[in-house]
Scaffold this active site. Structure first.
Site, short mmCIF file in Angstrom:
data_model
loop_
_atom_site.label_atom_id
_atom_site.label_comp_id
_atom_site.label_asym_id
_atom_site.label_seq_id
_atom_site.Cartn_x
_atom_site.Cartn_y
_atom_site.Cartn_z
N LYS A 108 -4.58 6.02 -4.46
CA LYS A 108 -5.70 5.08 -4.53
C LYS A 108 -5.80 4.33 -3.22
O LYS A 108 -4.86 3.67 -2.78
CB LYS A 108 -5.53 4.07 -5.68
CG LYS A 108 -6.85 3.36 -5.94
CD LYS A 108 -6.76 2.05 -6.66
CE LYS A 108 -6.38 0.88 -5.84
NZ LYS A 108 -7.36 0.48 -4.80
N GLU B 274 6.71 -1.61 -0.12
CA GLU B 274 6.68 -2.17 1.24
C GLU B 274 5.70 -3.32 1.16
O GLU B 274 4.49 -3.10 0.97
CB GLU B 274 6.17 -1.13 2.25
CG GLU B 274 6.99 0.13 2.35
CD GLU B 274 8.35 -0.07 3.01
OE1 GLU B 274 8.63 -1.19 3.49
OE2 GLU B 274 9.12 0.88 3.02
N CYS C 59 1.59 -6.49 8.60
CA CYS C 59 2.65 -7.01 7.73
C CYS C 59 3.79 -7.62 8.52
O CYS C 59 4.37 -8.62 8.13
CB CYS C 59 3.19 -5.89 6.85
SG CYS C 59 3.72 -4.45 7.79
N GLU D 79 2.20 -16.11 3.86
CA GLU D 79 1.59 -15.11 4.75
C GLU D 79 0.10 -15.41 4.90
O GLU D 79 -0.61 -15.51 3.90
CB GLU D 79 1.78 -13.72 4.16
CG GLU D 79 1.34 -12.61 5.10
CD GLU D 79 1.53 -11.22 4.48
OE1 GLU D 79 1.25 -11.04 3.28
OE2 GLU D 79 1.94 -10.31 5.22
P1 NAD Z 1 -3.11 -5.97 -1.75
O1 NAD Z 1 -1.81 -6.13 -2.41
O2 NAD Z 1 -4.19 -6.93 -2.05
O3 NAD Z 1 -3.72 -4.52 -2.03
C1 NAD Z 1 -3.00 -3.34 -1.74
C2 NAD Z 1 -3.46 -2.24 -2.68
O4 NAD Z 1 -3.10 -2.60 -4.01
C3 NAD Z 1 -4.97 -2.01 -2.68
O5 NAD Z 1 -5.21 -0.63 -2.78
C4 NAD Z 1 -5.41 -2.73 -3.95
O6 NAD Z 1 -6.58 -2.23 -4.51
C5 NAD Z 1 -4.23 -2.48 -4.86
N1 NAD Z 1 -4.09 -3.43 -5.97
C6 NAD Z 1 -4.53 -4.71 -6.03
N2 NAD Z 1 -4.22 -5.24 -7.23
C7 NAD Z 1 -3.56 -4.29 -7.93
C8 NAD Z 1 -2.96 -4.25 -9.22
N3 NAD Z 1 -2.98 -5.29 -10.04
N4 NAD Z 1 -2.33 -3.11 -9.60
C9 NAD Z 1 -2.27 -2.05 -8.77
N5 NAD Z 1 -2.85 -2.03 -7.55
C10 NAD Z 1 -3.47 -3.14 -7.12
O7 NAD Z 1 -2.79 -5.94 -0.19
P2 NAD Z 1 -3.82 -5.75 0.99
O8 NAD Z 1 -4.62 -6.99 1.12
O9 NAD Z 1 -4.52 -4.45 0.84
O10 NAD Z 1 -2.84 -5.60 2.22
C11 NAD Z 1 -2.29 -6.69 2.87
C12 NAD Z 1 -0.89 -6.91 2.38
O11 NAD Z 1 -0.11 -5.74 2.54
C13 NAD Z 1 -0.17 -7.96 3.20
O12 NAD Z 1 0.61 -8.75 2.34
C14 NAD Z 1 0.70 -7.15 4.13
O13 NAD Z 1 1.83 -7.83 4.62
C15 NAD Z 1 1.08 -6.00 3.25
N6 NAD Z 1 1.46 -4.84 4.03
C16 NAD Z 1 2.78 -4.48 4.04
C17 NAD Z 1 3.19 -3.42 4.82
C18 NAD Z 1 4.64 -2.97 4.87
O14 NAD Z 1 4.89 -1.87 5.30
N7 NAD Z 1 5.58 -3.80 4.44
C19 NAD Z 1 2.25 -2.72 5.57
C20 NAD Z 1 0.91 -3.11 5.52
C21 NAD Z 1 0.52 -4.17 4.73
#
Ligand code: NAD
Length: 487
Positions: A173, A249, A283, A383
């Site tokens: 997804k 992650e 991140c 963050e």
């Molecule tokens: P997010 O958690 O809002 O969304 C990530 C994904 O999860 C999206 O595809 C979203 O649709 C999905 N999602 C949202 N709610 C969900 C639920 N209840 N159940 C299942 N899936 C759900 O994060 P974002 O805004 O897309 O990305 C930014 C975040 O990701 C930041 O916190 C960043 O630090 C983190 N990040 C971490 C890494 C790493 O490798 N550690 C890398 C990139 C981003």
């Protein structure tokens, strides 16, 4: 402006609309125009995709590793030859400057590597008299992959390649903020030679398709990159459904420590790049910088100088290196933290450029530097995911370590010093999955574990580590009276 793109879901190698015809509009964060109408996957679509993956699993997993590798290699070629169009799609969707697009090369390395790396092995044991025992490592079946928006192809490739190479079938997804490059890749899956159902790609929001995957009884493992908040929701959904294996992650609030004997110019240049690259939407960005008291002014001057060289503007322009925030929600969040910082910080340096102020449609935010921020403020603890940095000071090594570790995150820490003994001593004490010494994020290497301690995650991904996440282990006890025993 050309007509908006219209995207579909890829299920069983067929491009289909959502089961209820649902779509959502995707807006360019630079122009504000609708750039795509994106298929919004329903729970029914998730069920259909999981069923397709389940049906594909027996024949896919019984192929040899070399056979499974062939389509991965074709995908590696395509992501490189189509680099330009993939970069444009992420620029359109979430404002990532095309000048910063390394994602195709990263993805090609991962598709190529895992095309040849799927030779997992177990152990054998002769330590039980009368038995020849062994452990097997086998794929899970259906694996769900949920990715964020800040580098879609990076996360797609680093998870899909090892999962399918290991013999699993996947349902991916994409993020609702950046669905276009994953959709583009989905158009090539059949052409690469993946049989129907091996890779299914859905677009849609987290609370529908993401949640349905997290609680699905036929999904046996789930790999997720995204925020700590969503990771927690997925963990709960897994526990309440079938206790699927989850690999996370997650987010960060990464510290960088700059000691007085450091190369200050280098430290300022690299820490500025770390926090402001991708408009702060990374991140592992060092969003908290701790500078030894004696060099505070010099460091702040150098950091500000570098921040002021950012070239803000249209992310599709190759001369721009600082695009808009990904969408209005991100923008509002960042603005809220900036307002908070202005109230709480001792010093505020807003590098605001005229291009940002004159352009009302673009979601541009120029870098903001806050110094002397209370350690317990939300700005220091949470963050932001924007071009906003906290620069505070420390007196000695013990204080630097204590401040760096006073967080619920633990993704990437950095330290700058010319004293090698101190570097290793401090590096060992930092509560973080990755530590940069005289370098900071995004510096890393693709064959060492990438991942976080504490609230930053549970998994470690890399060329050498990722396949582990997609294999179950089984111990096989074979009674063999004639051949068992250690001699
Ligand atoms: P997010 O958690 O809002 O969304 C990530 C994904 O999860 C999206 O595809 C979203 O649709 C999905 N999602 C949202 N709610 C969900 C639920 N209840 N159940 C299942 N899936 C759900 O994060 P974002 O805004 O897309 O990305 C930014 C975040 O990701 C930041 O916190 C960043 O630090 C983190 N990040 C971490 C890494 C790493 O490798 N550690 C890398 C990139 C981003």
């Amino acid at each position: 402006m050309s007509a908006p793109l219209e995207t579909q879901l890829l299920i069983n190698n067929k491009l289909v609309p959502a089961s209820d015809g649902g779509q959502f509009e995707l807006f360019s964060p630079h122009t504000g125009e609708v750039v795509a109408k994106v298929a919004e996957a329903t729970r029914e679509d998730v069920d259909t995709a999981v069923a397709a993956a389940l049906a594909a699993f027996p024949s896919w997993s019984s192929l040899s590793p070399a056979e499974r590798g062939k389509p991965l290699k074709k995908m590696a070629e395509l992501v490189v030859s189509e680099k330009g169009s993939l970069a444009q799609l992420d620029a359109l969707a979430m404002g990532r400057p095309v000048s910063t697009y390394f994602d195709s090369n990263y993805a090609a390395t991962h598709f190529n590597y895992f095309a040849e790396a799927a030779y997992p092995q177990g152990h054998t044991s002769l330590n039980t008299p009368g038995f020849l025992n062994m452990s097997l490592r086998q794929p899970f079946g259906v694996v769900a992959i949920i990715i964020p928006w800040n580098a879609p192809l990076v996360f797609f490739s680093k998870k899909v390649a090892p999962a399918v190479a290991a013999g699993n079938c996947v349902v991916v997804k994409s993020s609702e903020k950046a669905p276009l490059s994953p959709w583009k890749v989905s158009l090539w899956i059949e052409k690469c030679g993946f049989p129907p159902g091996v890779i299914n790609v859905l677009s849609g929001h987290g609370n529908v398709a993401g949640a349905a995957l997290s609680e699905h009884m036929k999904v046996r493992a789930l790999s997720f990159t995204g925020s700590t908040r969503t990771g927690r929701a997925i963990q709960i959904a897994s526990a309440k459904s079938n206790l699927k294996k989850v690999v996370f992650e997650l987010g960060g609030k990464s510290p960088a420590l700059v000691f007085e004997d450091a190369d200050i110019e280098r430290a300022a240049k690299e820490t500025e790049n770390s926090i402001n690259w991708n408009s702060g939407q990374t991140c592992m960005a060092n969003s908290r910088i701790y500078v030894q008291e004696s060099i505070k002014d010099k460091f702040l001057e150098a950091f500000t100088r570098f921040a002021k060289t950012r070239r803000l503007g249209d992310p599709t322009n190759p001369d721009v290196n600082h695009g808009p925030q990904a969408d209005k929600t991100q923008l509002e969040t960042v603005k809220r933290y900036i307002a908070l910082g202005k109230d709480e910080a001792g010093t505020t340096i807003d590098t605001g450029s005229s291009s940002e102020k004159n352009d009302s449609k673009s979601l541009l935010v120029s870098p903001v530097i806050f110094a002397n921020v209370p350690e317990d403020s939300r700005l220091t603890k949470e963050e932001v995911f924007g071009p906003v940095v906290v620069i505070n000071t420390f007196i000695d090594e013990a204080e630097a370590i204590a401040k760096a570790n006073d967080t619920e995150f633990g993704l990437y820490a950095a330290l700058y010093t010319k004293d090698l003994e101190r570097a290793v001593r401090v590096g060992k004490k930092l509560e973080s999955g990755m530590v940069g010494i005289n370098c900071t994020s995004p510096t890393g290497c693709w064959d060492l574990p990438f991942g976080g301690w504490k609230g930053s995650g549970t998994g470690r991904e890399s060329l050498l580590d990722s396949m582990e996440h997609y294999l179950e282990v089984k111990s096989l006890y074979v009674r063999a009276p004639g051949i068992g025993g250690i001699v």
